[in-house]
Design an enzyme around this catalytic site. Structure first.
Site, PDB file in Angstrom:
ATOM      1  N   ASP A  62       0.831  -1.205   0.000  1.00 26.43           N
ATOM      2  CA  ASP A  62       0.000   0.000   0.000  1.00 26.43           C
ATOM      3  C   ASP A  62       0.866   1.257   0.000  1.00 26.43           C
ATOM      4  O   ASP A  62       0.537   2.259  -0.653  1.00 26.43           O
ATOM      5  CB  ASP A  62      -0.917   0.008   1.227  1.00 26.43           C
ATOM      6  CG  ASP A  62      -2.012  -1.041   1.130  1.00 26.43           C
ATOM      7  OD1 ASP A  62      -2.188  -1.608   0.027  1.00 26.43           O
ATOM      8  OD2 ASP A  62      -2.677  -1.305   2.140  1.00 26.43           O
TER       9      ASP A  62
ATOM     10  N   ASP B  11       0.726   4.215  -2.705  1.00 29.87           N
ATOM     11  CA  ASP B  11       0.488   5.612  -2.305  1.00 29.87           C
ATOM     12  C   ASP B  11       1.584   6.535  -2.840  1.00 29.87           C
ATOM     13  O   ASP B  11       1.311   7.683  -3.219  1.00 29.87           O
ATOM     14  CB  ASP B  11       0.415   5.721  -0.780  1.00 29.87           C
ATOM     15  CG  ASP B  11      -0.836   5.063  -0.213  1.00 29.87           C
ATOM     16  OD1 ASP B  11      -1.790   4.854  -0.986  1.00 29.87           O
ATOM     17  OD2 ASP B  11      -0.847   4.738   0.993  1.00 29.87           O
TER      18      ASP B  11
ATOM     19  N   LYS C  16     -14.269 -18.934 -38.075  1.00 36.72           N
ATOM     20  CA  LYS C  16     -15.381 -18.499 -37.220  1.00 36.72           C
ATOM     21  C   LYS C  16     -15.218 -19.142 -35.839  1.00 36.72           C
ATOM     22  O   LYS C  16     -15.578 -20.300 -35.641  1.00 36.72           O
ATOM     23  CB  LYS C  16     -16.720 -18.886 -37.841  1.00 36.72           C
ATOM     24  CG  LYS C  16     -17.918 -18.303 -37.110  1.00 36.72           C
ATOM     25  CD  LYS C  16     -19.213 -18.636 -37.836  1.00 36.72           C
ATOM     26  CE  LYS C  16     -20.395 -18.009 -37.118  1.00 36.72           C
ATOM     27  NZ  LYS C  16     -20.565 -18.530 -35.741  1.00 36.72           N
TER      28      LYS C  16
END
Length: 674
Positions: A34, A38, A118
């Site tokens: 984290d 940040d 296809k």
């Protein structure tokens, strides 16, 4: 810092933050802390404040919170209509299609066509504004579809951001499930007693409509793109062939086999060639798509209310046959699971006679409402496994009988237990369970014990010489020589084979032990991830989910087996017998510590190159990140190349990769096998 330097850094930061948002919010698999996240966001904010001209509404700094984790499937209107295609089933119908074009244009053919395989999947539409993906949606009724953006973004080859494109752009394509992923998913579902998918197309549709994108991400979906809606005119493209190249250049996956053909006869040549190759493809293809190559002719011809007048789907013949279900046999697998097997009036499908078909589990039988005596429509799922498509209820006479599940094991007579929709024999002494477990353990792709055939296994069990696979390593010459048709020489050869099997390594052992849902590929991935049986025995659910190819159902089933006291005792006895519990050492560990990602088409099969890299100690992943050491770039690379450039990841051509391997091993990599 100059404005241009700031622009480059801002773009790099936005790409990085979006990438880590995707890992965190969609895949629930963050790569950075984290605090590191940040720091990136703070740096981006500071640069945007310092250079306000670089601010953008699509910047992560302008977004409030994160994307919702649950897909919403809200209705969304396509900017331009998505049409269907008319079908043709014969050369005469293709000729009739060309004649209609001749009449409409007032000129004689033959015309030049682009012919594409296809792919049998689910049609989707991607809508971009100023190069940014706004939404992705299913085709729906052609006017309105369901938004599935979150789930589409779990397909790593779908670009989120484009350059050099019109301000508003629609890109059309197909989401599909490769046959290998389809078979693996159905195996997981069948083991859990859950409803299985009838074909890869249904599996792709069901997977794209999962509320949790993390489930979708584990299903192995792929996409291919072939058309533009809004924005086509602004590209200035002149032909369908060039349109496909244009898509590929912008990072979209495009089915590699497209070609040009002149007239209906030229189309037929391509069709026949591809029909022969159909079952060699890693995905289901149900025909070819034929489009006039000249886009100017599209504008002249226009559309009917439902279909374009300039394109056609030339379908492959349906490999489906009608036959009768004569009876149902119940088989006991090596885990004790009871599988119903339908006995059919023999019918010829795709080159072989089909007389038996799996009915999977109770859920499948209930959903199909199949009865003994019913006429059924049968095909080969994924071109491989015979399967009942549907019951022809209109042909019922009233004499059909419901399928009754046995209360006792058909082999040992022990009372069955029911776990959800799965019927299982809990008897550890069940001869069928023992026989199947030993037969699988000795098979060529497992421990490869040559000479230990089915009849000999039956004799060993009958005489009480073995109860399970660990007992094989306690056999002595005097145990064997008195068996029927087992002389001294044969006994010595068998004992030598059993002794040699001890050194096969963890990968082969895991496959041999028959862990639920674990085939050859998954056994290899588990061995590479954990390295030793002891570490695998201590693994938790999250550890297993990190392994390539392991979904949640398989992870839970493996975990239950690993924690089972009988399984742990079996492993202990195998270890005491001298069976190797460690992954075999990879040649020289030449690439240890390096992480590779591959994009584009290589001269060797991609799985072969991946296996070679792993054997040399490298890690191979499917997505580019800052932890990637090298991106190997083949022909027609996808969006991974753009991401690698944004993250500063070094790239290697296939030749450069082989030179690196040669430098590290001193051997010609083309002579090395995986």
């Amino acid at each position: 810092m100059t404005l241009e330097e700031a622009r480059r850094r801002v773009n790099e930061l936005r790409d990085l933050i979006r990438y880590h948002n995707y890992l965190y919010y969609v895949l629930d698999a963050p790569e950075i802390s984290d605090a590191e996240y940040d720091r990136l966001l703070r740096e981006l904010k500071e640069l945007e404040e310092r250079f306000p001209e670089l601010k953008s509404p699509d910047s992560p700094t302008e977004q409030v919170g994160a994307r919702p984790l649950e897909a919403t499937f809200r209705p969304v209107r396509h900017p331009t209509r998505m049409y269907s295609l008319d079908n043709a089933f014969s050369l005469d119908e293709v000729r009739a299609f060309e004649e209609r074009i001749e009449r409409a244009l007032g000129r004689k053919g033959p015309f030049l066509y682009t012919v594409e395989r296809k792919v049998d999947g689910l049609s989707v539409n991607l809508y971009y504004e100023e190069g940014i993906l706004v939404f992705g949606a299913t085709r729906g009724d052609g006017e309105t579809g369901e938004e599935v953006t979150q789930n589409l973004l779990t397909i790593p080859t779908i670009p989120r951001r484009l350059t050099g494109v019109p301000d508003r752009l629609e890109v059309r394509g197909e989401v599909y499930m490769p046959i290998e992923a389809f078979l693996r998913l159905n195996q997981e579902l069948e083991e859990a007693g859950e409803r299985i998918f009838k074909n890869p197309r249904n599996a792709a549709a069901g997977s794209l409509r999962q509320k949790d994108p993390r489930v979708t991400a584990r299903r192995g979906l792929r996409a291919t793109f072939y058309a533009l809606g809004l924005g086509l005119e602004e590209t200035g493209l002149k032909s369908q062939h060039d349109l496909l190249l244009w898509l590929r250049e912008r990072g979209f996956p495009v089915e590699h086999g497209f070609t040009r053909a002149l007239g209906a006869e030229g189309v037929e040549e391509v069709y026949q060639a591809w029909l022969k190759e159909r079952r060699k493809l890693p995905f289901e293809a149900d025909g070819v798509v034929v489009k006039l190559d000249d886009l100017a002719l599209w504008r002249e011809l226009g559309y009917t209310a439902r279909t374009p007048r300039f394109a056609l789907a030339y379908k492959f013949p349906a490999e489906e046959k009608e036959t009768r279900l004569l009876s149902v046999a119940f088989q006991v697998g090596r885990t004790g699971r009871i599988t119903p097997v339908g006995v059919l009036e023999p019918v010829f499908i795709e080159g072989s006679e089909v007389s038996r078909v799996t009915l999977h589990n109770e859920s499948f039988i209930e959903e199909l409402d199949v009865r003994i005596g019913d006429w059924v429509l049968v095909h080969k799922a994924g071109g491989v496994i015979p399967e009942v498509l549907r019951v022809l209820k209109e042909r019922r006479t009233g004499e059909e009988k419901p399928i009754i599940w046995p209360e006792n094991c058909p082999e040992c007579g022990h009372a069955l237990i029911k776990e959800g929709k799965v019927h299982r024999c809990p008897n550890p002494l069940c001869p069928a369970k023992r026989f199947e477990a030993i037969r699988h353990y000795a098979s060529r792709k497992a421990m490869d014990i040559q000479g230990l055939g089915e009849k000999l296994i039956e004799k060993l069990l009958e005489k009480g010489l073995v109860r399970d696979v660990a007992d094989l390593y306690r056999l002595k010459k005097e145990d064997l020589v008195n068996l029927e048709r087992m002389g001294e020489k044969s006994a010595e050869n068998l004992l030598r084979q059993i002794e040699e099997s001890k050194g096969r390594g963890l990968e082969r052992l895991l496959y041999a032990l028959g862990l639920p849902g674990v085939g050859e590929v998954l056994a290899r991935n588990l061995a590479l991830r954990f390295g030793h049986m002891d570490r695998l025995l201590e693994a938790g659910l999250e550890d297993l989910l990190e392994v390539e190819g392991v979904g949640e159902l398989t992870a839970r089933a493996i975990l239950n087996t690993l924690k089972d006291p009988e399984f742990r005792d079996l492993v202990r006895r195998l270890k005491e017998a001298g069976v190797e519990m460690e992954a075999k050492e990879r040649e020289g560990e030449a690439l240890k510590g390096l992480t590779f990602v591959i994009t584009g088409e290589l001269s060797r099969p991609r799985e072969e190159v991946k296996a070679l890299l792993r054997r040399l100690g490298a890690k191979v992943t499917d997505s580019v990140s800052r932890k990637t050491s090298f991106l190997v770039v083949g022909e027609n690379p996808g969006s991974k190349l753009e991401k690698a450039r944004a993250l500063g990841v070094p790239t290697l051509s296939e030749e450069e990769l082989y030179r690196l391997i040669e430098e590290r091993t001193g051997k010609d990599p083309r002579a090395l096998t995986a």
